[in-house]
Design a protein around this motif. Structure first.
Motif, PDB file in Angstrom:
ATOM      1  N   MET A 292       0.827  -1.196   0.000  1.00  0.00           N
ATOM      2  CA  MET A 292       0.000   0.000   0.000  1.00  0.00           C
ATOM      3  C   MET A 292       0.866   1.252   0.000  1.00  0.00           C
ATOM      4  O   MET A 292       0.607   2.198  -0.735  1.00  0.00           O
ATOM      5  CB  MET A 292      -0.941   0.014   1.210  1.00  0.00           C
ATOM      6  CG  MET A 292      -1.873   1.209   1.173  1.00  0.00           C
ATOM      7  SD  MET A 292      -3.191   1.131   2.395  1.00  0.00           S
ATOM      8  CE  MET A 292      -2.278   1.416   3.880  1.00  0.00           C
ATOM      9  N   ARG A 293       1.931   1.255   0.810  1.00  0.00           N
ATOM     10  CA  ARG A 293       2.850   2.389   0.873  1.00  0.00           C
ATOM     11  C   ARG A 293       3.448   2.665  -0.514  1.00  0.00           C
ATOM     12  O   ARG A 293       3.481   3.806  -0.970  1.00  0.00           O
ATOM     13  CB  ARG A 293       3.967   2.095   1.867  1.00  0.00           C
ATOM     14  CG  ARG A 293       5.102   3.095   1.873  1.00  0.00           C
ATOM     15  CD  ARG A 293       6.315   2.546   2.599  1.00  0.00           C
ATOM     16  NE  ARG A 293       5.978   1.995   3.886  1.00  0.00           N
ATOM     17  CZ  ARG A 293       5.942   2.689   5.015  1.00  0.00           C
ATOM     18  NH1 ARG A 293       6.249   3.955   5.012  1.00  0.00           N
ATOM     19  NH2 ARG A 293       5.622   2.108   6.132  1.00  0.00           N
ATOM     20  N   ASP A 294       3.905   1.615  -1.206  1.00  0.00           N
ATOM     21  CA  ASP A 294       4.509   1.780  -2.527  1.00  0.00           C
ATOM     22  C   ASP A 294       3.515   2.372  -3.517  1.00  0.00           C
ATOM     23  O   ASP A 294       3.873   3.241  -4.318  1.00  0.00           O
ATOM     24  CB  ASP A 294       5.043   0.442  -3.040  1.00  0.00           C
ATOM     25  CG  ASP A 294       6.242  -0.054  -2.241  1.00  0.00           C
ATOM     26  OD1 ASP A 294       6.872   0.763  -1.522  1.00  0.00           O
ATOM     27  OD2 ASP A 294       6.539  -1.265  -2.321  1.00  0.00           O
ATOM     28  N   GLU A 295       2.279   1.905  -3.455  1.00  0.00           N
ATOM     29  CA  GLU A 295       1.263   2.434  -4.365  1.00  0.00           C
ATOM     30  C   GLU A 295       0.911   3.884  -4.031  1.00  0.00           C
ATOM     31  O   GLU A 295       0.686   4.693  -4.932  1.00  0.00           O
ATOM     32  CB  GLU A 295       0.035   1.540  -4.357  1.00  0.00           C
ATOM     33  CG  GLU A 295       0.310   0.203  -5.027  1.00  0.00           C
ATOM     34  CD  GLU A 295      -0.889  -0.731  -5.049  1.00  0.00           C
ATOM     35  OE1 GLU A 295      -2.036  -0.262  -4.909  1.00  0.00           O
ATOM     36  OE2 GLU A 295      -0.668  -1.956  -5.202  1.00  0.00           O
ATOM     37  N   LEU A 296       0.877   4.218  -2.749  1.00  0.00           N
ATOM     38  CA  LEU A 296       0.631   5.615  -2.375  1.00  0.00           C
ATOM     39  C   LEU A 296       1.756   6.507  -2.883  1.00  0.00           C
ATOM     40  O   LEU A 296       1.509   7.586  -3.420  1.00  0.00           O
ATOM     41  CB  LEU A 296       0.489   5.750  -0.858  1.00  0.00           C
ATOM     42  CG  LEU A 296      -0.821   5.251  -0.265  1.00  0.00           C
ATOM     43  CD1 LEU A 296      -0.746   5.243   1.257  1.00  0.00           C
ATOM     44  CD2 LEU A 296      -1.991   6.087  -0.743  1.00  0.00           C
ATOM     45  N   TRP A 297       3.005   6.079  -2.686  1.00  0.00           N
ATOM     46  CA  TRP A 297       4.142   6.868  -3.175  1.00  0.00           C
ATOM     47  C   TRP A 297       4.078   7.056  -4.680  1.00  0.00           C
ATOM     48  O   TRP A 297       4.326   8.133  -5.196  1.00  0.00           O
ATOM     49  CB  TRP A 297       5.456   6.197  -2.808  1.00  0.00           C
ATOM     50  CG  TRP A 297       5.952   6.509  -1.434  1.00  0.00           C
ATOM     51  CD1 TRP A 297       5.563   7.528  -0.617  1.00  0.00           C
ATOM     52  CD2 TRP A 297       6.942   5.785  -0.715  1.00  0.00           C
ATOM     53  NE1 TRP A 297       6.245   7.473   0.570  1.00  0.00           N
ATOM     54  CE2 TRP A 297       7.099   6.421   0.532  1.00  0.00           C
ATOM     55  CE3 TRP A 297       7.706   4.649  -1.004  1.00  0.00           C
ATOM     56  CZ2 TRP A 297       7.990   5.965   1.483  1.00  0.00           C
ATOM     57  CZ3 TRP A 297       8.599   4.198  -0.050  1.00  0.00           C
ATOM     58  CH2 TRP A 297       8.731   4.856   1.180  1.00  0.00           C
ATOM     59  N   GLN A 298       3.745   5.987  -5.389  1.00  0.00           N
ATOM     60  CA  GLN A 298       3.728   6.040  -6.848  1.00  0.00           C
ATOM     61  C   GLN A 298       2.553   6.857  -7.378  1.00  0.00           C
ATOM     62  O   GLN A 298       2.726   7.702  -8.260  1.00  0.00           O
ATOM     63  CB  GLN A 298       3.660   4.631  -7.413  1.00  0.00           C
ATOM     64  CG  GLN A 298       3.610   4.590  -8.931  1.00  0.00           C
ATOM     65  CD  GLN A 298       3.557   3.162  -9.461  1.00  0.00           C
ATOM     66  OE1 GLN A 298       3.986   2.233  -8.801  1.00  0.00           O
ATOM     67  NE2 GLN A 298       3.012   3.010 -10.655  1.00  0.00           N
ATOM     68  N   ASP A 299       1.366   6.611  -6.852  1.00  0.00           N
ATOM     69  CA  ASP A 299       0.154   7.207  -7.411  1.00  0.00           C
ATOM     70  C   ASP A 299      -0.265   8.517  -6.753  1.00  0.00           C
ATOM     71  O   ASP A 299      -1.077   9.254  -7.316  1.00  0.00           O
ATOM     72  CB  ASP A 299      -1.002   6.208  -7.323  1.00  0.00           C
ATOM     73  CG  ASP A 299      -0.711   4.927  -8.098  1.00  0.00           C
ATOM     74  OD1 ASP A 299       0.108   4.964  -9.038  1.00  0.00           O
ATOM     75  OD2 ASP A 299      -1.300   3.878  -7.741  1.00  0.00           O
ATOM     76  N   HIS A 300       0.259   8.792  -5.566  1.00  0.00           N
ATOM     77  CA  HIS A 300      -0.146  10.001  -4.831  1.00  0.00           C
ATOM     78  C   HIS A 300       1.069  10.631  -4.147  1.00  0.00           C
ATOM     79  O   HIS A 300       1.161  10.663  -2.917  1.00  0.00           O
ATOM     80  CB  HIS A 300      -1.213   9.650  -3.790  1.00  0.00           C
ATOM     81  CG  HIS A 300      -2.413   8.985  -4.373  1.00  0.00           C
ATOM     82  ND1 HIS A 300      -3.400   9.682  -5.026  1.00  0.00           N
ATOM     83  CD2 HIS A 300      -2.763   7.669  -4.438  1.00  0.00           C
ATOM     84  CE1 HIS A 300      -4.325   8.827  -5.452  1.00  0.00           C
ATOM     85  NE2 HIS A 300      -3.954   7.608  -5.116  1.00  0.00           N
ATOM     86  N   PRO A 301       2.010  11.138  -4.927  1.00  0.00           N
ATOM     87  CA  PRO A 301       3.246  11.681  -4.340  1.00  0.00           C
ATOM     88  C   PRO A 301       3.008  12.890  -3.438  1.00  0.00           C
ATOM     89  O   PRO A 301       3.890  13.257  -2.655  1.00  0.00           O
ATOM     90  CB  PRO A 301       4.090  12.040  -5.562  1.00  0.00           C
ATOM     91  CG  PRO A 301       3.108  12.191  -6.686  1.00  0.00           C
ATOM     92  CD  PRO A 301       1.977  11.262  -6.375  1.00  0.00           C
TER      93      PRO A 301
END
Length: 98
Positions: A13-22
């Motif tokens: 989830m953290r990786d997807e947040l970083w990628q999709d919602h910087p």
């Protein structure tokens, strides 16, 4: 969020947040504690948590989200459990046929 490496599902989830919602700033902590809950309340930040903890702090409110993330739940115990804990684990295995 609890630190990277604590749970692979949260790491995803953290990786997807970083990628999709910087624009989202993620603040890490080492483990859940009353100090972390107090810091969250005092800073007006948000914390990702599970519904079972909805009443963990009197000044925090849990809001459900509609995300496609799941986190398996289990039992935590000491590496060398007491006799009572061993009996409980045995009963749990019996009930859930593990």
């Amino acid at each position: 969020m609890i630190r990277r490496g604590w749970n692979r599902y949260l790491d995803q989830m953290r990786d997807e947040l970083w990628q999709d919602h910087p624009q989202i700033r993620i603040v890490d902590f080492d483990f859940f504690s009353i100090q972390v809950f107090n810091q969250c309340e005092n800073s007006k930040d948000m914390m990702m948590t599970v519904d079972n903890w909805r009443n963990v702090h009197p000044l925090l409110k849990t809001l459900p989200v509609d995300w496609d993330y799941t986190i398996p739940f289990g039992l935590l115990h000491a590496p060398r459990p007491t006799a009572a804990v061993k009996r409980f684990l045995s009963a749990t295995r019996t009930v859930f046929s593990l």
